[in-house]
Design a protein around this motif. Structure first.
Motif, mmCIF file in Angstrom:
data_model
loop_
_atom_site.group_PDB
_atom_site.id
_atom_site.type_symbol
_atom_site.label_atom_id
_atom_site.label_comp_id
_atom_site.label_asym_id
_atom_site.label_seq_id
_atom_site.Cartn_x
_atom_site.Cartn_y
_atom_site.Cartn_z
ATOM 1 N N MET A 26 3.518 2.367 -15.598
ATOM 2 C CA MET A 26 2.633 3.529 -15.368
ATOM 3 C C MET A 26 2.065 3.515 -14.055
ATOM 4 O O MET A 26 1.931 4.292 -13.039
ATOM 5 C CB MET A 26 1.616 3.630 -16.514
ATOM 6 N N LEU A 27 1.308 2.299 -13.496
ATOM 7 C CA LEU A 27 0.418 2.145 -12.243
ATOM 8 C C LEU A 27 1.327 2.159 -11.358
ATOM 9 O O LEU A 27 0.860 2.692 -10.514
ATOM 10 C CB LEU A 27 -0.392 0.998 -12.769
ATOM 11 N N VAL A 28 2.554 1.431 -11.324
ATOM 12 C CA VAL A 28 3.318 1.456 -10.217
ATOM 13 C C VAL A 28 3.878 2.885 -9.788
ATOM 14 O O VAL A 28 3.998 3.315 -8.732
ATOM 15 C CB VAL A 28 4.625 0.288 -10.304
ATOM 16 N N ASP A 29 4.229 3.752 -10.993
ATOM 17 C CA ASP A 29 4.721 4.921 -10.763
ATOM 18 C C ASP A 29 3.589 5.812 -10.081
ATOM 19 O O ASP A 29 3.799 6.722 -9.271
ATOM 20 C CB ASP A 29 5.011 5.683 -11.981
ATOM 21 N N ILE A 30 2.525 5.526 -10.484
ATOM 22 C CA ILE A 30 1.232 6.631 -9.764
ATOM 23 C C ILE A 30 1.285 6.114 -8.282
ATOM 24 O O ILE A 30 1.167 6.891 -7.418
ATOM 25 C CB ILE A 30 -0.060 5.936 -10.261
ATOM 26 N N SER A 31 1.220 4.994 -8.118
ATOM 27 C CA SER A 31 1.158 4.362 -6.625
ATOM 28 C C SER A 31 2.330 4.901 -5.673
ATOM 29 O O SER A 31 2.176 5.273 -4.576
ATOM 30 C CB SER A 31 1.045 2.903 -6.472
ATOM 31 N N GLN A 32 3.425 4.728 -6.362
ATOM 32 C CA GLN A 32 4.908 5.241 -5.723
ATOM 33 C C GLN A 32 4.795 6.749 -5.463
ATOM 34 O O GLN A 32 5.211 7.130 -4.453
ATOM 35 C CB GLN A 32 6.182 4.571 -6.575
ATOM 36 N N HIS A 33 4.535 7.445 -6.362
ATOM 37 C CA HIS A 33 4.266 8.966 -6.391
ATOM 38 C C HIS A 33 3.500 9.326 -5.276
ATOM 39 O O HIS A 33 3.941 10.155 -4.348
ATOM 40 C CB HIS A 33 3.679 9.473 -7.720
ATOM 41 N N LEU A 34 2.357 8.599 -5.057
ATOM 42 C CA LEU A 34 1.371 9.209 -3.996
ATOM 43 C C LEU A 34 1.920 8.507 -2.675
ATOM 44 O O LEU A 34 1.550 9.458 -1.848
ATOM 45 C CB LEU A 34 0.004 8.371 -4.231
ATOM 46 N N PHE A 35 2.331 7.326 -2.519
ATOM 47 C CA PHE A 35 3.057 7.076 -1.298
ATOM 48 C C PHE A 35 4.306 7.754 -0.690
ATOM 49 O O PHE A 35 4.024 8.204 0.199
ATOM 50 C CB PHE A 35 3.535 5.255 -1.396
ATOM 51 N N VAL B 126 1.410 -2.196 -6.916
ATOM 52 C CA VAL B 126 0.603 -1.166 -6.913
ATOM 53 C C VAL B 126 -0.319 -1.503 -5.577
ATOM 54 O O VAL B 126 -0.456 -0.716 -4.841
ATOM 55 C CB VAL B 126 -0.290 -1.375 -8.227
ATOM 56 N N ARG B 127 -0.796 -2.831 -5.242
ATOM 57 C CA ARG B 127 -1.642 -2.682 -4.067
ATOM 58 C C ARG B 127 -0.806 -2.785 -2.942
ATOM 59 O O ARG B 127 -1.458 -2.242 -1.824
ATOM 60 C CB ARG B 127 -2.200 -4.226 -4.318
ATOM 61 N N VAL B 128 0.437 -3.239 -2.852
ATOM 62 C CA VAL B 128 1.017 -3.102 -1.577
ATOM 63 C C VAL B 128 1.428 -1.462 -1.219
ATOM 64 O O VAL B 128 1.121 -0.907 -0.172
ATOM 65 C CB VAL B 128 2.369 -3.693 -1.551
ATOM 66 N N LEU B 129 1.634 -0.861 -2.366
ATOM 67 C CA LEU B 129 1.979 0.746 -2.174
ATOM 68 C C LEU B 129 0.549 1.314 -1.848
ATOM 69 O O LEU B 129 0.472 2.288 -1.083
ATOM 70 C CB LEU B 129 2.475 1.231 -3.648
ATOM 71 N N GLN B 130 -0.622 0.977 -2.220
ATOM 72 C CA GLN B 130 -1.908 1.634 -2.041
ATOM 73 C C GLN B 130 -2.020 1.510 -0.605
ATOM 74 O O GLN B 130 -2.730 2.350 0.053
ATOM 75 C CB GLN B 130 -2.968 1.046 -2.811
ATOM 76 N N GLU C 206 -2.596 3.640 4.895
ATOM 77 C CA GLU C 206 -2.481 3.465 6.245
ATOM 78 C C GLU C 206 -2.006 5.089 6.797
ATOM 79 O O GLU C 206 -2.035 5.294 7.908
ATOM 80 C CB GLU C 206 -1.435 2.552 6.597
ATOM 81 N N ILE C 207 -1.219 5.728 5.850
ATOM 82 C CA ILE C 207 -0.904 7.169 6.343
ATOM 83 C C ILE C 207 -2.007 7.904 6.766
ATOM 84 O O ILE C 207 -2.044 8.741 7.626
ATOM 85 C CB ILE C 207 0.164 7.750 5.196
ATOM 86 N N TRP C 208 -3.229 7.901 5.764
ATOM 87 C CA TRP C 208 -4.376 8.616 5.768
ATOM 88 C C TRP C 208 -5.101 7.971 7.275
ATOM 89 O O TRP C 208 -5.411 8.983 8.097
ATOM 90 C CB TRP C 208 -5.309 8.431 4.735
#
Length: 222
Positions: A86-95, A147-151, A156-158
């Motif tokens: 669940m948490l990886v999916d959230i971060s991957q979705h946003l990235f 999660v932290r790598v994706l975050q 960095e995009i922002w």
């Protein structure tokens, strides 16, 4: 010809399970376009947000989904694995959404599009944000790292978008500014309820105003 998917900033719901599903796993959809695995992740998100990871048992999750607790192990190795996915999916979705905007939005427009996308996410996925804030440390060390790598990549995009908007800033200032604005938007689950349209407009305005104020030095207070 099938209809093209909406751009990331217009998507209303995450397809939980679509990112981390084991390769080659086939599932029969429970309802049109949604697999049983995805449905279980949606149900778990709401239950974990309401009660916390530690206080929810496998039997609780099964009961909420209308199955036995042990039946969850047909889809996930453990409760911890369910949380991690669940948490990886959230971060991957946003990235993925941020990367898609970076590749398609005009540079001068990118920051506004990122704000719009993230506000939509926060307003429409309160439960997921609550689970992330409270229960990330309950996930496996491997999933926490993912999660932290994706975050970091998402932030960095922002940061790059803010530096385009305000080229006199340094990354050392832009990065905490981005974290501050994301924190403001992600406070949505803990805010009083309001109509979706009102909340979206408020958060977009506040986020844009916060970035506008970055780098502005006021006269010292006497």
């Amino acid at each position: 010809m099938p209809e093209s998917p909406p751009p990331p900033s217009k998507r209303r719901r995450i397809r939980l399970g679509a990112v981390s599903r084991p390769a080659g796993q086939a599932e029969v959809p429970k309802r049109a376009g949604v697999t049983r695995r995805e449905e279980l992740l949606d149900i778990a998100a709401e239950l974990l947000a309401e009660r916390s990871f530690a206080s929810v048992t496998v039997d609780d999750l099964g009961a909420a989904a209308g199955i036995s607790g042990p039946a969850l192990y047909h889809h996930f190795d453990s409760k911890e694995a369910l949380l991690g996915e669940m948490l990886v999916d959230i971060s991957q979705h946003l990235f993925d959404g941020g990367r898609g905007l970076r590749d398609t939005s005009p540079p001068e427009r990118l920051l506004d599009d990122l704000i719009e996308m993230h506000v939509d996410f926060a307003v429409d996925h309160r439960a997921l944000i609550s689970v992330h804030f409270r229960d990330l440390l309950q996930a496996s060390a491997t999933d926490q790292r993912r999660v932290r790598v994706l975050q970091r990549q998402y932030v960095e995009i922002w940061v790059d978008a803010l530096l385009v908007r305000k080229p006199t800033l340094t990354a050392a200032i832009a990065r905490p500014a981005v974290h501050g604005v994301l924190g403001l938007i992600n406070s949505t689950p803990f805010s009083p309820r309001a109509r979706r349209g009102d909340m979206v407009a408020l958060l977009r305005t506040m986020a844009a105003a916060s970035f506008a104020a970055v780098g502005v030095t006021d006269a010292p207070i006497a």
